[in-house]
Each structure stands twice: as C-alpha cells, then as structure tokens.
Design a protein around this motif. Structure first.
Motif, PDB file in Angstrom:
ATOM      1  N   PHE A  76       0.847  -1.201   0.000  1.00  0.00           N
ATOM      2  CA  PHE A  76       0.000   0.000   0.000  1.00  0.00           C
ATOM      3  C   PHE A  76       0.880   1.247   0.000  1.00  0.00           C
ATOM      4  O   PHE A  76       0.632   2.200  -0.761  1.00  0.00           O
ATOM      5  N   GLY A  77       1.911   1.249   0.856  1.00  0.00           N
ATOM      6  CA  GLY A  77       2.832   2.389   0.890  1.00  0.00           C
ATOM      7  C   GLY A  77       3.579   2.581  -0.414  1.00  0.00           C
ATOM      8  O   GLY A  77       3.874   3.707  -0.815  1.00  0.00           O
ATOM      9  N   VAL A 291       3.274  -0.239  11.688  1.00  0.00           N
ATOM     10  CA  VAL A 291       2.629   0.147  10.427  1.00  0.00           C
ATOM     11  C   VAL A 291       3.310   1.376   9.837  1.00  0.00           C
ATOM     12  O   VAL A 291       3.539   1.462   8.624  1.00  0.00           O
ATOM     13  N   PHE A 292       3.664   2.335  10.691  1.00  0.00           N
ATOM     14  CA  PHE A 292       4.349   3.546  10.238  1.00  0.00           C
ATOM     15  C   PHE A 292       5.657   3.193   9.529  1.00  0.00           C
ATOM     16  O   PHE A 292       5.934   3.653   8.412  1.00  0.00           O
ATOM     17  N   CYS A 293       6.473   2.365  10.177  1.00  0.00           N
ATOM     18  CA  CYS A 293       7.771   2.010   9.595  1.00  0.00           C
ATOM     19  C   CYS A 293       7.607   1.148   8.346  1.00  0.00           C
ATOM     20  O   CYS A 293       8.371   1.279   7.385  1.00  0.00           O
ATOM     21  N   SER A 294       6.602   0.270   8.340  1.00  0.00           N
ATOM     22  CA  SER A 294       6.373  -0.588   7.176  1.00  0.00           C
ATOM     23  C   SER A 294       5.953   0.228   5.954  1.00  0.00           C
ATOM     24  O   SER A 294       6.467   0.023   4.846  1.00  0.00           O
ATOM     25  N   GLN A 295       5.018   1.173   6.150  1.00  0.00           N
ATOM     26  CA  GLN A 295       4.593   2.013   5.027  1.00  0.00           C
ATOM     27  C   GLN A 295       5.738   2.876   4.511  1.00  0.00           C
ATOM     28  O   GLN A 295       5.909   3.042   3.297  1.00  0.00           O
ATOM     29  N   ASN A 296       6.524   3.438   5.415  1.00  0.00           N
ATOM     30  CA  ASN A 296       7.631   4.294   4.987  1.00  0.00           C
ATOM     31  C   ASN A 296       8.776   3.488   4.382  1.00  0.00           C
ATOM     32  O   ASN A 296       9.533   4.013   3.558  1.00  0.00           O
ATOM     33  N   LEU A 297       8.893   2.203   4.758  1.00  0.00           N
ATOM     34  CA  LEU A 297       9.847   1.330   4.083  1.00  0.00           C
ATOM     35  C   LEU A 297       9.430   1.133   2.631  1.00  0.00           C
ATOM     36  O   LEU A 297      10.260   1.221   1.716  1.00  0.00           O
ATOM     37  N   GLY A 298       8.131   0.879   2.407  1.00  0.00           N
ATOM     38  CA  GLY A 298       7.631   0.724   1.042  1.00  0.00           C
ATOM     39  C   GLY A 298       7.800   1.988   0.217  1.00  0.00           C
ATOM     40  O   GLY A 298       8.058   1.933  -0.983  1.00  0.00           O
ATOM     41  N   ALA A 299       7.649   3.152   0.890  1.00  0.00           N
ATOM     42  CA  ALA A 299       7.778   4.428   0.184  1.00  0.00           C
ATOM     43  C   ALA A 299       9.218   4.901   0.069  1.00  0.00           C
ATOM     44  O   ALA A 299       9.493   5.932  -0.561  1.00  0.00           O
ATOM     45  N   GLY A 302      13.617   6.612   4.547  1.00  0.00           N
ATOM     46  CA  GLY A 302      14.398   6.082   5.656  1.00  0.00           C
ATOM     47  C   GLY A 302      14.439   6.963   6.885  1.00  0.00           C
ATOM     48  O   GLY A 302      14.402   6.466   8.018  1.00  0.00           O
ATOM     49  N   SER A 303      14.529   8.269   6.707  1.00  0.00           N
ATOM     50  CA  SER A 303      14.648   9.167   7.865  1.00  0.00           C
ATOM     51  C   SER A 303      13.410   9.101   8.746  1.00  0.00           C
ATOM     52  O   SER A 303      13.496   9.223   9.967  1.00  0.00           O
ATOM     53  N   ARG A 304      12.243   8.891   8.130  1.00  0.00           N
ATOM     54  CA  ARG A 304      11.011   8.807   8.912  1.00  0.00           C
ATOM     55  C   ARG A 304      10.959   7.502   9.733  1.00  0.00           C
ATOM     56  O   ARG A 304      10.352   7.472  10.798  1.00  0.00           O
ATOM     57  N   ILE A 305      11.589   6.458   9.237  1.00  0.00           N
ATOM     58  CA  ILE A 305      11.643   5.207   9.996  1.00  0.00           C
ATOM     59  C   ILE A 305      12.400   5.424  11.301  1.00  0.00           C
ATOM     60  O   ILE A 305      11.959   5.006  12.376  1.00  0.00           O
ATOM     61  N   LEU A 437      17.721   1.009   6.037  1.00  0.00           N
ATOM     62  CA  LEU A 437      18.181   2.266   5.454  1.00  0.00           C
ATOM     63  C   LEU A 437      19.193   2.025   4.335  1.00  0.00           C
ATOM     64  O   LEU A 437      19.207   2.731   3.314  1.00  0.00           O
ATOM     65  N   LYS A 438      20.023   1.015   4.497  1.00  0.00           N
ATOM     66  CA  LYS A 438      20.994   0.684   3.439  1.00  0.00           C
ATOM     67  C   LYS A 438      20.280   0.227   2.162  1.00  0.00           C
ATOM     68  O   LYS A 438      20.652   0.582   1.050  1.00  0.00           O
ATOM     69  N   LYS A 439      19.218  -0.577   2.356  1.00  0.00           N
ATOM     70  CA  LYS A 439      18.447  -1.043   1.191  1.00  0.00           C
ATOM     71  C   LYS A 439      17.779   0.114   0.475  1.00  0.00           C
ATOM     72  O   LYS A 439      17.744   0.185  -0.749  1.00  0.00           O
ATOM     73  N   ILE A 440      17.235   1.060   1.272  1.00  0.00           N
ATOM     74  CA  ILE A 440      16.589   2.229   0.667  1.00  0.00           C
ATOM     75  C   ILE A 440      17.593   3.073  -0.097  1.00  0.00           C
ATOM     76  O   ILE A 440      17.342   3.523  -1.216  1.00  0.00           O
TER      77      ILE A 440
END
Length: 443
Positions: A76-77, A291-299, A302-305, A437-440
């Motif tokens: 979804f993210g 959920v916050f970290c999962s959505q921001n991982l998809g988007a 990284g800084s928001r995680i 963060l490295k993956k992003i």
C-alpha cells in the motif's frame, strides 16, 4: 503516515487502536467482574485458571493476522494496489485454514490442556466449560483480527474501533443475560464474549464489501499465489509463534501458580485482568510504530523510519512509568472490581502481584515498540527470538524459584522476562533499521 510529523501520525493512528484494544479487554474485564461478584471467587478462579493457554492460542491468532497485514501495508505504501489485493486474498485463505486446524485441535485437546496446567479439582468444571466455548469461537476471533489488520494496514484504525465499541456494549448485555438471567455460569460468560466478537467480525466484513472499494477483490486477485503465500507465512507465522512461545512461559508460570491453591489463582486472575487492560497502550503504540515504519519502508523514506522508532519508544516508555506508579499505588483498590472486600487474602495476593510488576512496567514499552518495528521492517524471525527469550526467563523463574519463594517468585516472573527480552530486541531493532536504510539508499 507518509507525510507530516511522525509522532502525530502515529498518535492519530494509535488512539482509535488503543480505544479498540481497551474495548476488547473490557470483554475479559466484564466477564471477570460479573463472574467474580455474582458467582464467587471459585468461579473467577475457573475463568482465570486457563488464561495463559488462552493467551497462547488467541495470541497466535492475533499475531498471525497482524503479520499478514505487514506486506499489505508495505505494498500500500509503495502504491502497488494489485499486489496488495493479491496478498489480501491469500492472507484470507491462510486465515481460514488456521481457523479450521486450530479450532479442531484445541477442542479435542481441551481436557489435556487443563491437566497440564494443574487446574485444581474444585474449579476444574468451570475452567473446562469456559475454555471449551472460547475454543469453539476461534473462527470469529480470527475473522475480526484479520479484517481489522487489513483495515489498519491501509491506515484505517477508526472503523475496527467503532465496530468493537458496538460489540463491547453488546457483550455487557449478553453477560447479564447469560450469567444472571439464564444461569449458564462460566460457560455463559464465554458465550457472551464469543457472540460479541462474532458481531464485530461480521460488521467488518460487510463494511469492507460495501464501503471500501480499495479493498474489494476482483476475480483477477482471487487466486492462490505461491510467492504471496510464502511471504505471508514468513511474516505471519513467526509473529504468531512469537506470541505463542511467549505464552508457553506464561503457561509454566500459571501451572506453578495453580499448584499454590485457589486463593492465589483468584488473586493472580484479578491482577492479570488489570495487567491485560493496562497493556493495551503498549500494543497500540507498538502496532502504530510497526505500520508507520512498514509504510515508509515501502515508500523509501528512511529518515522517517528512524524518527518513528525513537518517538514510539519514548511515548511507550513514558506511559509505562505512569502505569507502573498506578499499579503500585492503587492496585488493591482496582482489584476490588473483581473481588469482594471480604476476600482479604485474595486482595492481598492481587495487590502484591500488581505492586511488584509496577516497578518494571516501563521495560514493556521498550520491548513492544522495538519488537513490532523489527517485524514491520520484515525481520519477523529476529523478533520471534525475543519471544523465545521471554519464554526461557519465565520458565526459569517458575520452575527454579517458586518452590523456594512461592507466590513472590510468581510476582517477579513477568518482569524478568520483559527485561531479558528487551536486552536482546532493542539492539537487534537498531541493526534492522540500519539494514533497512541501506536497502533504501541502494535502491
């Protein structure tokens, strides 16, 4: 959750979830209060004698459903609606399979479970009738938890709360009807709980089918996908097993406590009901952070995680300090919700359990948030081992110290488990955040 203040986003998501969790716990609180005040302390002990195995089974259901929602939140993210719907369908099929297998196994093993828990003979009949009905209602429990997990994965924590609010009010009326009017005893309390849970699940189903176009599944999405099933199992099973493996330690602890007699079983039950209620904010903060970290991982943000993790831990730990002080100061008074003023020994046991727990309640804030964020980032296996750590710690205290220190050892078993698990999962979570963060950055 992809824009604006991380803290405000998580709190906005967590508040309806918190209210829903509190309402869900009112099922147990209302059952215990009516049973304890109307049917007496032995009936209360019967309802509470199997609470650890209920946590094992229901925890597996809730954990699996929460895990199935993590890939949905990720896609979804990322804006991949087709993949998201594929995962919703396959998660539903897996949930139905879990319901069939788990319900059959638990019903057949109900007597054996109570014998393993060393349930005293004077409360055995009440414990069996209550637990059997809870097991028969597992499909309804799974229905609500899966659909609510899907709604939360796309950012809607308000709707599951509203349906749960309605069913909580219904549960009050059904408790009074089944226990006082119809005289069904402990089984009546379980019937009321399961009926109310069924209503909340069916309401979620109708709402999604009629109102949420985003979650409707066209025929192209209604097919089994091996890759989706594999990813869902890799997320859901470790999450469900994490809850269950934690509950195994609780079962050992409860078995040791049951051997001390019905007074301590009643006191432990009253204290446990209060604990389950006050744990709800930890669960809400942890789920919101996940959920916050999962959505921001998809988007790919990284800084928001990193900010979400830090702020989630701060809020949960602060709450733990306040709740701990409450348990220390007014634990005995709160226990009177379930136990009459005349049952002095039972009240003393409950107050002692809550007081000892209150000193270390802050550690549960660190544990819940870091574990849930680890899961949300896709490292369910690592989060699972925090549950193993909890199980080992509770087992060591229960088997190694109850014989010497009695009920005092029971009162310190939970805290030992929380601190031990936090020492593992907190640094593990930081490592997982760095990897994410490295993956992003490499993408």
């Amino acid at each position: 959750m992809l824009k604006g203040s991380p803290l405000k986003s998580m709190l906005a998501f967590a508040l309806p979830l918190l209210a829903g969790n509190l309402l869900q716990q009112t099922y147990n609180l209302i059952d215990a209060a009516i049973v304890g005040q109307v049917l007496g302390t032995k009936a209360l002990a019967g309802v509470g004698a199997s609470s650890s195995v209920q946590f094992l089974v229901l925890g597996f259901c809730m954990g699996s459903c929460a895990g199935f929602g993590i890939p949905v939140a990720k896609y979804f993210g990322a804006g991949d609606r087709k993949r998201m719907r594929d995962y919703i369908f396959n998660g539903g099929v897996l949930t139905a399979g879990i319901a069939a297998v788990l319900t059959t196994a638990c019903v057949l093993l109900c007597h054996w479970i109570l014998r393993v828990l060393s349930v005293p003979g004077d409360i055995y009949e009440n414990a069996y009738s209550y637990l059997l009905v809870i097991f028969l209602g597992l499909p309804f429990t799974l229905l609500y938890n899966y659909l609510s997990a899907i709604l939360r994965a796309v950012g809607d924590s308000r709707t599951p709360f509203l349906f749960l609010a309605f069913s909580a009010c219904l549960n009050i009326g059904l408790d009074l009807l089944c226990i006082i009017v119809l005289g069904w005893g402990c089984a009546g309390a379980a019937i009321a709980t399961i009926a109310a849970q069924a209503v909340s699940g069916v309401l979620c189903l109708f709402y999604i089918a009629r109102k949420v176009e985003l979650l409707r599944l066209p025929m192209e999405n209604r097919k089994l996908d091996g890759r989706a099933v594999k990813e869902l199992l890799l997320m859901g099973m470790p999450t469900g097993l994490q809850f269950s493996i934690t509950a195994i330690g609780s079962m050992v602890m409860q078995s040791a406590n049951n051997s001390l007699g019905s007074v301590y079983v009643s006191g432990f039950t009253a204290g446990m009901r209060i604990k389950q209620f006050t744990i709800c904010p930890f669960d809400a903060f942890g789920t919101a952070a996940s959920v916050f970290c999962s959505q921001n991982l998809g988007a790919g943000q990284g800084s928001r995680i990193r900010k979400g993790l830090a702020q989630g831990v701060a809020v949960a730990t602060g709450y733990g300090l306040l709740a701990g002080l409450l348990m220390i100061g007014v634990g005995r008074t709160l226990s009177m919700i379930f136990v009459s003023r005349d049952a002095v020994d039972v009240l003393d046991a409950s107050a002692k359990y809550l007081r000892c727990m209150g000193y270390f309640y802050w550690s549960l804030g660190i544990l819940n948030v870091t574990r849930m964020v680890t899961q949300g980032l896709g490292y369910s296996g690592r989060a699972f081992f925090s549950g193993v750590t909890e199980m080992i710690a509770r087992t060591v205290v229960s088997l190694g110290f109850v014989g010497t220190f009695g009920y005092t050892a029971i009162c310190f078993a939970d805290q030992t488990a929380w601190v031990a698990a936090s020492c593992y999962i907190a640094p593990t979570c930081l490592i997982c955040v760095k990897k994410a963060l490295k993956k992003i950055n490499a993408a």
